[in-house]
Design an enzyme around this catalytic site. Structure first.
Site, PDB file in Angstrom:
ATOM      1  N   ARG A 124       0.926  -0.821   0.364  1.00 61.89           N
ATOM      2  CA  ARG A 124      -0.168   0.077   0.139  1.00 61.89           C
ATOM      3  C   ARG A 124       0.769   1.308  -0.162  1.00 61.89           C
ATOM      4  O   ARG A 124       0.330   2.339   0.504  1.00 61.89           O
ATOM      5  CB  ARG A 124      -0.712   0.036   1.532  1.00 61.89           C
ATOM      6  CG  ARG A 124      -1.704  -1.200   1.415  1.00 61.89           C
ATOM      7  CD  ARG A 124      -3.538  -0.779   1.937  1.00 61.89           C
ATOM      8  NE  ARG A 124      -4.077  -1.832   2.266  1.00 61.89           N
ATOM      9  CZ  ARG A 124      -3.681  -2.847   2.795  1.00 61.89           C
ATOM     10  NH1 ARG A 124      -3.332  -3.233   3.861  1.00 61.89           N
ATOM     11  NH2 ARG A 124      -4.655  -4.392   3.280  1.00 61.89           N
ATOM     12  N   LYS A 146       3.181  12.082 -11.170  1.00 59.18           N
ATOM     13  CA  LYS A 146       2.549  10.307 -12.085  1.00 59.18           C
ATOM     14  C   LYS A 146       3.308   9.297 -12.417  1.00 59.18           C
ATOM     15  O   LYS A 146       4.968   8.837 -12.820  1.00 59.18           O
ATOM     16  CB  LYS A 146       2.555  11.531 -13.906  1.00 59.18           C
ATOM     17  CG  LYS A 146       1.018  12.524 -13.260  1.00 59.18           C
ATOM     18  CD  LYS A 146       1.229  12.681 -14.932  1.00 59.18           C
ATOM     19  CE  LYS A 146       0.417  14.166 -15.053  1.00 59.18           C
ATOM     20  NZ  LYS A 146       0.000  14.900 -16.123  1.00 59.18           N
ATOM     21  N   GLU A 188      11.094  19.211 -24.150  1.00 57.02           N
ATOM     22  CA  GLU A 188      10.283  19.393 -23.036  1.00 57.02           C
ATOM     23  C   GLU A 188      11.508  20.151 -22.374  1.00 57.02           C
ATOM     24  O   GLU A 188      11.010  20.835 -21.455  1.00 57.02           O
ATOM     25  CB  GLU A 188      10.650  17.767 -22.532  1.00 57.02           C
ATOM     26  CG  GLU A 188       9.840  17.037 -23.079  1.00 57.02           C
ATOM     27  CD  GLU A 188       8.805  16.835 -22.731  1.00 57.02           C
ATOM     28  OE1 GLU A 188       8.374  18.089 -22.259  1.00 57.02           O
ATOM     29  OE2 GLU A 188       7.935  15.459 -23.337  1.00 57.02           O
ATOM     30  N   LYS A 230       9.059  23.169 -13.422  1.00 54.17           N
ATOM     31  CA  LYS A 230       7.997  21.988 -13.324  1.00 54.17           C
ATOM     32  C   LYS A 230       7.305  21.919 -11.922  1.00 54.17           C
ATOM     33  O   LYS A 230       5.871  22.088 -11.729  1.00 54.17           O
ATOM     34  CB  LYS A 230       8.427  20.500 -13.668  1.00 54.17           C
ATOM     35  CG  LYS A 230       7.078  19.295 -13.712  1.00 54.17           C
ATOM     36  CD  LYS A 230       6.831  17.954 -14.220  1.00 54.17           C
ATOM     37  CE  LYS A 230       6.218  17.296 -14.555  1.00 54.17           C
ATOM     38  NZ  LYS A 230       6.219  16.191 -15.192  1.00 54.17           N
ATOM     39  N   GLU A 240      -3.311  17.768 -11.671  1.00 53.69           N
ATOM     40  CA  GLU A 240      -4.067  18.401 -13.000  1.00 53.69           C
ATOM     41  C   GLU A 240      -5.302  18.390 -13.055  1.00 53.69           C
ATOM     42  O   GLU A 240      -6.439  18.268 -14.310  1.00 53.69           O
ATOM     43  CB  GLU A 240      -3.679  17.445 -13.734  1.00 53.69           C
ATOM     44  CG  GLU A 240      -2.902  17.814 -15.696  1.00 53.69           C
ATOM     45  CD  GLU A 240      -2.770  16.885 -16.702  1.00 53.69           C
ATOM     46  OE1 GLU A 240      -1.842  16.638 -16.638  1.00 53.69           O
ATOM     47  OE2 GLU A 240      -2.925  17.260 -17.720  1.00 53.69           O
ATOM     48  N   ARG A 244      -1.584  22.528 -14.253  1.00 51.49           N
ATOM     49  CA  ARG A 244      -0.850  21.225 -15.664  1.00 51.49           C
ATOM     50  C   ARG A 244      -1.167  21.099 -15.656  1.00 51.49           C
ATOM     51  O   ARG A 244       0.532  20.976 -17.091  1.00 51.49           O
ATOM     52  CB  ARG A 244      -0.932  20.769 -14.195  1.00 51.49           C
ATOM     53  CG  ARG A 244       0.533  19.242 -14.378  1.00 51.49           C
ATOM     54  CD  ARG A 244       0.569  18.402 -12.630  1.00 51.49           C
ATOM     55  NE  ARG A 244       1.769  17.487 -13.491  1.00 51.49           N
ATOM     56  CZ  ARG A 244       1.641  16.199 -11.831  1.00 51.49           C
ATOM     57  NH1 ARG A 244       1.430  16.232 -11.025  1.00 51.49           N
ATOM     58  NH2 ARG A 244       2.169  15.791 -12.760  1.00 51.49           N
ATOM     59  N   ASN A 248       0.748  20.005 -20.606  1.00 49.12           N
ATOM     60  CA  ASN A 248       0.662  19.459 -21.776  1.00 49.12           C
ATOM     61  C   ASN A 248       0.719  20.350 -23.398  1.00 49.12           C
ATOM     62  O   ASN A 248       0.875  19.945 -24.563  1.00 49.12           O
ATOM     63  CB  ASN A 248      -0.661  19.113 -22.025  1.00 49.12           C
ATOM     64  CG  ASN A 248      -0.154  17.771 -21.318  1.00 49.12           C
ATOM     65  OD1 ASN A 248       0.177  17.321 -20.416  1.00 49.12           O
ATOM     66  ND2 ASN A 248      -1.796  18.005 -20.367  1.00 49.12           N
ATOM     67  N   HIS A 251       0.929  18.078 -26.739  1.00 46.39           N
ATOM     68  CA  HIS A 251       1.317  16.829 -26.244  1.00 46.39           C
ATOM     69  C   HIS A 251       0.034  16.660 -27.014  1.00 46.39           C
ATOM     70  O   HIS A 251      -0.056  15.057 -27.759  1.00 46.39           O
ATOM     71  CB  HIS A 251       0.928  17.031 -25.754  1.00 46.39           C
ATOM     72  CG  HIS A 251       2.500  16.326 -24.520  1.00 46.39           C
ATOM     73  ND1 HIS A 251       3.643  17.569 -24.551  1.00 46.39           N
ATOM     74  CD2 HIS A 251       3.761  15.539 -23.799  1.00 46.39           C
ATOM     75  CE1 HIS A 251       4.251  17.854 -23.537  1.00 46.39           C
ATOM     76  NE2 HIS A 251       4.689  16.551 -23.281  1.00 46.39           N
ATOM     77  N   HIS A 255       0.712  13.655 -29.316  1.00 46.38           N
ATOM     78  CA  HIS A 255       0.230  12.171 -29.077  1.00 46.38           C
ATOM     79  C   HIS A 255       0.165  11.741 -30.745  1.00 46.38           C
ATOM     80  O   HIS A 255       0.283  10.467 -31.307  1.00 46.38           O
ATOM     81  CB  HIS A 255      -0.783  11.893 -28.320  1.00 46.38           C
ATOM     82  CG  HIS A 255       0.205  12.262 -26.690  1.00 46.38           C
ATOM     83  ND1 HIS A 255      -0.524  12.827 -25.949  1.00 46.38           N
ATOM     84  CD2 HIS A 255       1.369  12.053 -26.264  1.00 46.38           C
ATOM     85  CE1 HIS A 255       0.351  13.000 -24.775  1.00 46.38           C
ATOM     86  NE2 HIS A 255       1.837  11.871 -25.206  1.00 46.38           N
ATOM     87  N   HIS A 269       9.193  10.601 -28.595  1.00 45.33           N
ATOM     88  CA  HIS A 269       7.923  11.303 -28.542  1.00 45.33           C
ATOM     89  C   HIS A 269       8.523  12.852 -27.997  1.00 45.33           C
ATOM     90  O   HIS A 269       8.199  13.383 -28.754  1.00 45.33           O
ATOM     91  CB  HIS A 269       7.937  10.642 -26.872  1.00 45.33           C
ATOM     92  CG  HIS A 269       7.181  11.827 -26.191  1.00 45.33           C
ATOM     93  ND1 HIS A 269       5.539  11.464 -25.884  1.00 45.33           N
ATOM     94  CD2 HIS A 269       7.222  12.511 -24.074  1.00 45.33           C
ATOM     95  CE1 HIS A 269       5.560  12.567 -24.979  1.00 45.33           C
ATOM     96  NE2 HIS A 269       6.251  12.680 -24.071  1.00 45.33           N
TER      97      HIS A 269
END
Ligand SMILES: NC(=O)c1ccc[n+]([C@@H]2O[C@H](COP(=O)([O-])OP(=O)(O)OC[C@H]3O[C@@H](n4cnc5c(N)ncnc54)[C@H](O)[C@@H]3O)[C@@H](O)[C@H]2O)c1
Length: 367
Positions: A124, A146, A188, A230, A240, A244, A248, A251, A255, A269
């Site tokens: 946990r 994340k 990035e 960041k 987010e 936040r 992106n 992105h 993507h 990427h």
């Protein structure tokens, strides 16, 4: 002593430091010891990184008398799947870990995401440390908590937020990274300048080539400044629900381009994000929101660095605008059937909107 920068991600009881500099692996033990409960750790890494950097990390832990065991996984995105995840969890449990035994992720975003997710659910939740070894991981995936693995239905669909106890970004490790991976990570970095810091973008125009050429002081500044931005955004919007989303930038387009090229070697990427950001600038200009000279200046910088800046820079057959729009409709960032875009009023001035005419997007994709 080489230059070091320590920043704090302010998240109340879950706050942690990001330490950036060259030669940090040698001190990894003394950096990690104060933030974990046990003088014992499990390192998770991949075969490429293990060959190059595992010994240095182990030596750093030895110096602080932290016992360690290493689990070495195959490199590549395919490792972020259920099969590797369940094997990793069972291998870690087989070592008899306790809740106080930290995992240490030594690797790029693949290892960081997989290890972070395992740490989030094992017993946990056990502590973990990020020791990112790619530029992308140092400025992006290791910061912010994340974590995820991929599902057959899409990338990063199974995961949770689990913050590390510390991020140790040793810029010296980037000297072994293939140039193409380094440049993809640079997309990035430049994103932070584009989305919220025009002065940083000016600095990158002048100094990014020196930094990526291996100047450790310049590289430390580039990584630390990116992490600072960041960290500040994550501190204000950890889950987010608002700001936040600015991270992106590029992105949604990126993507779609990755999907259209089958997530293959044709487009990494970061390369997709680079083209995506250039498209976001052009769309913003087309909508009368951003001066054309900013859009051109941004694309020129990507080209000067050796990054792609247009769809036609991708080798192989070109996807149609309709095909790309189809991929965008399946994007995670679709809410109530509307696509969210990050657009720009100029360099350093990004904002979130879901109010973009689809015809304008189609025109940009067909240009
Ligand atoms: N959690 C987040 O917030 C977040 C953000 C962005 C991306 N990601 C995830 O990150 C992943 C991509 O990360 P990545 O680009 O770091 O890829 P990666 O982890 O696959 O690393 C790229 C390649 O470089 C090798 N490598 C790593 N460090 C090296 C070094 N120092 N020297 C030589 N080779 C080295 C790896 O073995 C691998 O082959 C994706 O799965 C993406 O979904 C997560």
């Amino acid at each position: 002593m080489s230059q070091r920068d320590t920043l704090r991600v302010e998240l109340g009881a879950r706050s942690y430091d990001i330490v950036v500099g060259a030669g940090l692996l040698a001190d990894a033990g003394s950096l990690i010891a104060p933030v974990v409960r046990q003088k014992r750790a499990v390192i998770v890494t991949d075969e490429n990184v293990a060959k190059l950097h595992l010994k240095s990390l182990q030596a750093g832990l030895d110096k602080a008398k932290i016992a360690h065991h290493a689990i070495v996984l195959p490199p590549g995105e395919a490792t972020k799947d259920f099969a590797h995840f369940s094997k990793l969890c069972e291998d870690v449990l087989a070592l008899g870990i306790e809740r106080g035994t930290p995992l240490i992720a030594l690797g790029g975003g693949v290892i960081g995401d997989l290890t972070g997710f395992a740490a989030g659910v094992l017993k946990r939740g056990v502590a973990f440390a990020q020791v990112p070894t790619t530029l992308l991981a140092q400025v992006d995936s290791s910061v912010g908590g994340k974590t995820a693995i991929n599902a057959r239905q899409g990338k990063n669909l199974i995961g949770l937020f689990h913050q590390p106890k510390i991020v140790i970004a040793d810029v010296g490790l980037l000297s072994t990274l293939p140039r193409r991976e380094l440049l993809a990570g640079y997309a990035e970095v430049v994103k932070y300048g584009a989305l919220g810091d025009a002065d940083f973008f000016d600095w990158l125009e002048a100094s990014a080539a020196i930094a990526l050429g291996g100047d450790e002081a310049a590289l430390t500044h580039a990584v630390a400044q990116s992490c600072r931005m960041k960290a500040a955004i994550v501190a204000r919007d950890e889950r987010e629900t608002g700001e936040r989303a600015l991270l992106n930038l590029g992105h949604t387009f990126g993507h779609a381009l990755e999907a259209a090229t089958g997530f293959s070697d044709r487009l990494l990427h970061g390369e997709g994000v680079a083209i995506g950001m250039a498209l976001a600038f052009r769309l913003s200009h087309r909508l009368g929101l951003c001066p054309g000279q900013d859009a051109e200046r941004f694309a020129r910088h990507l080209q000067a660095m050796g990054l792609p800046a247009a769809i036609c820079d991708i080798p192989g057959p070109r996807a149609t605008a309709e095909e790309l729009l189809g991929h965008m409709a399946h994007d995670k960032k679709v809410a109530d059937g509307k696509l969210t875009f990050i657009l720009l009023r100029g360099i350093g001035r990004a904002f979130v909107t879901s109010d973009v005419p689809v015809d304008a997007v189609r025109d940009i994709l067909a240009d």
